[in-house]
Motif scaffolding. Structure first.
Motif, PDB file in Angstrom:
ATOM      1  N   PHE A 129       0.822  -1.212   0.000  1.00  0.00           N
ATOM      2  CA  PHE A 129       0.000   0.000   0.000  1.00  0.00           C
ATOM      3  C   PHE A 129       0.855   1.260   0.000  1.00  0.00           C
ATOM      4  N   ASN A 130       1.979   1.235   0.685  1.00  0.00           N
ATOM      5  CA  ASN A 130       2.887   2.395   0.671  1.00  0.00           C
ATOM      6  C   ASN A 130       3.454   2.632  -0.719  1.00  0.00           C
ATOM      7  N   ILE A 131       3.881   1.564  -1.376  1.00  0.00           N
ATOM      8  CA  ILE A 131       4.416   1.704  -2.746  1.00  0.00           C
ATOM      9  C   ILE A 131       3.346   2.241  -3.675  1.00  0.00           C
ATOM     10  N   THR A 132       2.146   1.674  -3.584  1.00  0.00           N
ATOM     11  CA  THR A 132       1.054   2.103  -4.468  1.00  0.00           C
ATOM     12  C   THR A 132       0.684   3.562  -4.216  1.00  0.00           C
ATOM     13  N   SER A 133       0.563   3.928  -2.948  1.00  0.00           N
ATOM     14  CA  SER A 133       0.203   5.304  -2.612  1.00  0.00           C
ATOM     15  C   SER A 133       1.283   6.283  -3.071  1.00  0.00           C
ATOM     16  N   SER A 134       2.539   5.945  -2.835  1.00  0.00           N
ATOM     17  CA  SER A 134       3.639   6.833  -3.247  1.00  0.00           C
ATOM     18  C   SER A 134       3.707   6.967  -4.763  1.00  0.00           C
ATOM     19  N   ALA A 135       3.567   5.865  -5.473  1.00  0.00           N
ATOM     20  CA  ALA A 135       3.672   5.894  -6.931  1.00  0.00           C
ATOM     21  C   ALA A 135       2.518   6.678  -7.552  1.00  0.00           C
ATOM     22  N   LEU A 136       1.292   6.406  -7.120  1.00  0.00           N
ATOM     23  CA  LEU A 136       0.147   7.111  -7.712  1.00  0.00           C
ATOM     24  C   LEU A 136       0.154   8.597  -7.365  1.00  0.00           C
ATOM     25  N   ALA A 137       0.505   8.944  -6.138  1.00  0.00           N
ATOM     26  CA  ALA A 137       0.548  10.353  -5.759  1.00  0.00           C
ATOM     27  C   ALA A 137       1.661  11.077  -6.508  1.00  0.00           C
ATOM     28  N   THR A 138       2.814  10.426  -6.660  1.00  0.00           N
ATOM     29  CA  THR A 138       3.920  11.040  -7.407  1.00  0.00           C
ATOM     30  C   THR A 138       3.537  11.224  -8.877  1.00  0.00           C
ATOM     31  N   PHE A 139       2.874  10.238  -9.434  1.00  0.00           N
ATOM     32  CA  PHE A 139       2.424  10.339 -10.828  1.00  0.00           C
ATOM     33  C   PHE A 139       1.436  11.495 -10.995  1.00  0.00           C
ATOM     34  N   CYS A 140       0.520  11.656 -10.060  1.00  0.00           N
ATOM     35  CA  CYS A 140      -0.443  12.761 -10.140  1.00  0.00           C
ATOM     36  C   CYS A 140       0.244  14.115  -9.991  1.00  0.00           C
ATOM     37  N   ILE A 141       1.226  14.201  -9.116  1.00  0.00           N
ATOM     38  CA  ILE A 141       1.962  15.463  -8.932  1.00  0.00           C
ATOM     39  C   ILE A 141       2.730  15.818 -10.202  1.00  0.00           C
ATOM     40  N   ILE A 142       3.344  14.812 -10.834  1.00  0.00           N
ATOM     41  CA  ILE A 142       4.075  15.051 -12.093  1.00  0.00           C
ATOM     42  C   ILE A 142       3.110  15.518 -13.186  1.00  0.00           C
ATOM     43  N   LEU A 143       1.925  14.877 -13.255  1.00  0.00           N
ATOM     44  CA  LEU A 143       0.928  15.301 -14.248  1.00  0.00           C
ATOM     45  C   LEU A 143       0.470  16.743 -14.005  1.00  0.00           C
ATOM     46  N   ILE A 144       0.295  17.118 -12.766  1.00  0.00           N
ATOM     47  CA  ILE A 144      -0.122  18.492 -12.454  1.00  0.00           C
ATOM     48  C   ILE A 144       0.953  19.491 -12.888  1.00  0.00           C
ATOM     49  N   PHE A 145       2.228  19.179 -12.617  1.00  0.00           N
ATOM     50  CA  PHE A 145       3.297  20.086 -13.052  1.00  0.00           C
ATOM     51  C   PHE A 145       3.388  20.170 -14.572  1.00  0.00           C
ATOM     52  N   ILE A 146       3.173  19.070 -15.255  1.00  0.00           N
ATOM     53  CA  ILE A 146       3.217  19.092 -16.724  1.00  0.00           C
ATOM     54  C   ILE A 146       2.086  19.961 -17.264  1.00  0.00           C
ATOM     55  N   PHE A 147       0.865  19.796 -16.723  1.00  0.00           N
ATOM     56  CA  PHE A 147      -0.249  20.587 -17.222  1.00  0.00           C
ATOM     57  C   PHE A 147      -0.156  22.057 -16.811  1.00  0.00           C
ATOM     58  N   LEU A 148       0.537  22.344 -15.721  1.00  0.00           N
ATOM     59  CA  LEU A 148       0.747  23.750 -15.369  1.00  0.00           C
ATOM     60  C   LEU A 148       1.788  24.387 -16.279  1.00  0.00           C
ATOM     61  N   ARG A 149       2.782  23.620 -16.656  1.00  0.00           N
ATOM     62  CA  ARG A 149       3.835  24.148 -17.524  1.00  0.00           C
ATOM     63  C   ARG A 149       3.342  24.295 -18.956  1.00  0.00           C
ATOM     64  N   TYR A 150       2.609  23.292 -19.401  1.00  0.00           N
ATOM     65  CA  TYR A 150       2.070  23.306 -20.761  1.00  0.00           C
ATOM     66  C   TYR A 150       0.558  23.199 -20.699  1.00  0.00           C
ATOM     67  N   PRO A 151      -0.165  24.269 -20.606  1.00  0.00           N
ATOM     68  CA  PRO A 151      -1.620  24.199 -20.517  1.00  0.00           C
ATOM     69  C   PRO A 151      -2.238  23.625 -21.806  1.00  0.00           C
ATOM     70  N   LEU A 152      -3.444  23.135 -21.693  1.00  0.00           N
ATOM     71  CA  LEU A 152      -4.140  22.522 -22.826  1.00  0.00           C
ATOM     72  C   LEU A 152      -4.539  23.538 -23.898  1.00  0.00           C
ATOM     73  N   THR A 153      -4.569  24.817 -23.612  1.00  0.00           N
ATOM     74  CA  THR A 153      -4.969  25.834 -24.589  1.00  0.00           C
ATOM     75  C   THR A 153      -3.938  25.980 -25.691  1.00  0.00           C
ATOM     76  N   ASP A 154      -2.698  25.561 -25.446  1.00  0.00           N
ATOM     77  CA  ASP A 154      -1.658  25.674 -26.458  1.00  0.00           C
ATOM     78  C   ASP A 154      -1.792  24.617 -27.536  1.00  0.00           C
ATOM     79  N   TYR A 155      -2.522  23.564 -27.278  1.00  0.00           N
ATOM     80  CA  TYR A 155      -2.615  22.473 -28.269  1.00  0.00           C
ATOM     81  C   TYR A 155      -3.627  22.741 -29.306  1.00  0.00           C
TER      82      TYR A 155
END
Length: 155
Positions: A129-155
């Motif tokens: 559960f620790n591995i799963t929680s850490s991996a999914l939360a880290t993946f979501c944080i990375i996705l948030i930073f990507i979408f903040l850096r490159y917003p969807l309006t540019d596509y």
């Protein structure tokens, strides 16, 4: 004729009725006289006494033995407690950090009760559960930073 001397063998063998006793070609003279009345013959004194199998087992089982109970070292089981607290406070993705914390506490309880097998199983579950929680939360944080850096309006 009255039996002379105690019967040969143990109570389990002598207490059986003669019909249930195993047939053996050699009987001790005292046990043969005890089980059934028979006429004495000269050959009775020449037959060797047959010991009961229970009598032999009883002799071997009376040896004193020492039993030393050694409890397994439960300090080797990792409970992942700090990792679970970190996941619960910071990376609690879909309450997986809370579930990991609950299993970590179960590991500590089972270590106190010297239940090594249960502690190892719960430690594996807490780690999962620790591995799963850490991996999914880290993946979501990375996705948030990507979408903040490159917003969807540019596509």
């Amino acid at each position: 004729r009255a039996p002379h001397g105690p019967p040969q063998g143990c109570f389990a063998c002598i207490a059986k009725p003669p019909a249930l006793q195993p047939a053996s070609p050699i009987l001790a003279p005292s046990s043969a006289g005890y089980l059934m009345e028979s006429k004495s013959c000269k050959g009775d004194s020449l037959r060797p006494a047959v010991q009961c199998k229970h009598f032999v087992e009883k002799k071997t089982m009376t040896n004193p033995t020492t039993v030393i109970e050694i409890y397994p070292d439960t300090t080797e089981v990792n409970d992942y407690y700090l990792w679970s607290i970190f996941n619960f406070v910071y990376l609690n993705f879909c309450c997986l950090g809370f579930i990991a914390l609950a299993y970590s506490l179960k590991v500590r309880d089972k270590k106190l009760l010297n239940d090594l097998n249960g502690a190892v199983e719960d430690a594996k579950t807490a780690r999962l559960f620790n591995i799963t929680s850490s991996a999914l939360a880290t993946f979501c944080i990375i996705l948030i930073f990507i979408f903040l850096r490159y917003p969807l309006t540019d596509y």
